[in-house]
Structure formats: C-alpha cells, structure tokens
Motif scaffolding. Structure first.
Motif, PDB file in Angstrom:
ATOM      1  N   ARG A  63       0.837  -1.204   0.000  1.00 48.66           N
ATOM      2  CA  ARG A  63       0.000   0.000   0.000  1.00 48.66           C
ATOM      3  C   ARG A  63       0.869   1.251   0.000  1.00 48.66           C
ATOM      4  NH1 ARG A  63      -5.004   1.776   0.675  1.00 48.66           N
ATOM      5  NH2 ARG A  63      -5.354   3.741   1.759  1.00 48.66           N
ATOM      6  N   GLU A  64       1.955   1.230   0.786  1.00 48.00           N
ATOM      7  CA  GLU A  64       2.839   2.380   0.824  1.00 48.00           C
ATOM      8  C   GLU A  64       3.493   2.615  -0.536  1.00 48.00           C
ATOM      9  OE1 GLU A  64       5.575   1.718   3.981  1.00 48.00           O
ATOM     10  OE2 GLU A  64       4.159   2.304   5.544  1.00 48.00           O
TER      11      GLU A  64
ATOM     12  N   HIS B 241       0.851   4.388  -2.735  1.00 49.63           N
ATOM     13  CA  HIS B 241       0.478   5.742  -2.360  1.00 49.63           C
ATOM     14  C   HIS B 241       1.665   6.618  -1.979  1.00 49.63           C
ATOM     15  CE1 HIS B 241      -3.402   3.656  -2.040  1.00 49.63           C
ATOM     16  NE2 HIS B 241      -3.934   4.821  -2.289  1.00 49.63           N
TER      17      HIS B 241
ATOM     18  N   MET C 106       4.051  11.718  -1.018  1.00 48.05           N
ATOM     19  CA  MET C 106       2.907  11.048  -1.603  1.00 48.05           C
ATOM     20  C   MET C 106       3.157  10.835  -3.098  1.00 48.05           C
ATOM     21  SD  MET C 106      -1.066  12.395  -1.648  1.00 48.05           S
ATOM     22  CE  MET C 106      -1.259  12.352   0.113  1.00 48.05           C
TER      23      MET C 106
ATOM     24  N   GLY D  99      -1.691   8.642  -5.038  1.00 47.64           N
ATOM     25  CA  GLY D  99      -2.207   9.119  -3.758  1.00 47.64           C
ATOM     26  C   GLY D  99      -2.736  10.537  -3.859  1.00 47.64           C
TER      27      GLY D  99
ATOM     28  N   GLU E  53      -6.148  10.818  -5.605  1.00 47.03           N
ATOM     29  CA  GLU E  53      -7.216  10.481  -4.673  1.00 47.03           C
ATOM     30  C   GLU E  53      -7.483  11.651  -3.729  1.00 47.03           C
ATOM     31  OE1 GLU E  53      -6.291   6.849  -2.679  1.00 47.03           O
ATOM     32  OE2 GLU E  53      -6.274   5.650  -4.523  1.00 47.03           O
TER      33      GLU E  53
ATOM     34  N   GLU F 185       0.773  15.768   3.934  1.00 49.23           N
ATOM     35  CA  GLU F 185      -0.081  14.890   3.149  1.00 49.23           C
ATOM     36  C   GLU F 185      -0.600  15.570   1.883  1.00 49.23           C
ATOM     37  OE1 GLU F 185      -0.867  16.220   5.996  1.00 49.23           O
ATOM     38  OE2 GLU F 185      -2.854  17.092   5.909  1.00 49.23           O
TER      39      GLU F 185
END
Length: 248
Positions: free
Chosen positions: A83-84, A87, A95, A99, A102, A159
C-alpha cells in the motif's frame, strides 16, 4: 476462564472485545477474525487470523469449537508495504501521483459540500535533465530528494505534497487565501533557486516553473484541475522558467 473472560481481562473497557467475542458467545461460526497480541518479552504486536465452527453433539448440546488460528503478521506487513508503494513515492518519501489524485478527488468533493475553494500547484524543476547528464543519475536523485525535503519543511501539511512524476511535484492547498498562497509560491521559488549540487568539480543549480490553478464547486472534475495547472506551468517554462503563472 472462557475466551470472552480472558479477552475482557486483557483488554478492559475495549469495545472491540465485545464485537470480537460476540459470534462465540452466540455459538456462531466466524472466519478470519483478526486478533493482535503483543509478544511477552519484546512487546512486538503479532497478528492472527482466527476461524472456527461450533460443534454440537447428537442431543444438540454445544461442546466447543473446531477451527484454526494462523499467524498472518508477515502477510499484513507485506500488504502494508504494498500500500505504501502505491500511495508513496519510493525515492522522496512524499505522496505518489496516485495518492495525490485520490486526495484531489476528496478535496473537490469537500469543495462542493462547503462551497470553499482550493488551490492546486504544479512545480516543475527547470532543465533537470542536465543534472543527470552533466553529473549522473545518482546526483540527480540526490537533487530531487533535497528539493523534496525543503518542500516538506515549508509545508506544515505533508499529506498535501506529492512527487507527481520525474522532476514534477504537486501541492494541494485548502482553506487558505490568495495572500497566503502567494507567500508560499515565493518561498518555493526561493527554495528552487537555492538548490545546488556538486560532483567531481561539476556543479548544477536549480530553478522551477510553477503553474497555479484555483478550483471551486464549479470545477467539473480533477482532470480539469490538472489540465489547467499544467498549461500554466508550461507557460511559465516557455517564458524562461523560474517564475509562477496563474491559470485564467
């Protein structure tokens, strides 16, 4: 003690315990119920998948459960890394493009819900390929990582920052006014101009072309946001780079 009593003693006042034990209390089957237990000596959390089926005798009296408990810690760690990798950008730790797309989609939905605007900023390092050619690709990677670290220090909300592709970065801002955006843009230009890397007597310096677009509830989709900022960024580069252009 019954399993339910053990769980309650180990995790008092934990609402998850009741939901985990409810199938067993009601004599129902369960499959791949995730349980996590710390190792006694190391404290490292180990994850197990618990499955079971109730066993009744010929008179219908409950006699226990038959099932299995599988250690899935390694599988969970593999999934986490996967997953990392999807994203997160492997080189800079920022990111990734996926990612951020999204995040942009969520931001546009929020904008339509609260009638507030957002800002999408594309940052493209000018003539970055020359760093790879004149020095080498390892120095180019170091150049990108140094720029990424500087951007992270500038942005309090990491983020919202991403490496989109190659030497292109993206910054998503929400809940800020134009004056604050302009201040951030000036700082980004300053960071890019301050980039310098040396290797075996050769040196390379940096600058950036920046495209900015403001999106609102009237913006049709994420594609429109990306296209608008990219066009502004291309215009900044065609005008000589080291500058910012706002989309109309």
């Amino acid at each position: 003690l019954t399993p339910g009593q053990i769980m309650t003693l180990r995790y008092p006042n934990n609402t998850a315990v009741d939901s985990a034990m409810r199938p067993m209390i009601e004599r129902r089957g369960f499959k791949d119920q995730l349980l996590s237990w710390p190792q006694p000596l190391t404290g490292v959390l180990t994850h197990y998948a618990n499955s079971g089926s109730p066993i009744f005798d010929s008179q219908g009296i409950f006699r226990g459960y038959r099932g299995r408990v599988i250690n899935v810690s390694e599988r969970n760690e593999t999934l986490r890394h996967a997953r990392e990798s999807v994203h997160g950008d492997f080189l800079t730790g920022l990111m990734s493009r996926r990612g951020m797309l999204e995040a942009l989609d969520r931001a546009l939905i929020q904008t339509r819900a609260n009638e507030q605007s957002g800002w999408w900023i594309v940052i493209d390092l000018d003539h970055f390929h020359e760093v790879n050619v004149r020095l080498n690709y390892a120095q180019g990677d170091a150049f990108l990582k140094r720029f990424a670290r500087s951007l992270e220090q500038l942005c309090t909300r990491s983020e919202t920052l991403a490496r989109m592709d190659g030497d292109e970065f993206g910054l998503l801002l929400q809940g800020v006014g134009r004056a604050e955006v302009e201040d951030i843009l000036l700082q980004i230009l300053g960071i890019s101009r301050g980039l310098r890397i040396e290797f075996l007597g050769e040196a390379a310096t940096g600058s950036a072309s920046i495209g900015v677009t403001r999106f609102s509830s009237a913006t049709p989709n994420v594609g429109a946001i990306l296209k608008s900022a990219e066009a502004a960024c291309q215009k900044a580069f065609s005008e000589g780079g080291a500058r910012t252009v706002h989309a109309p």
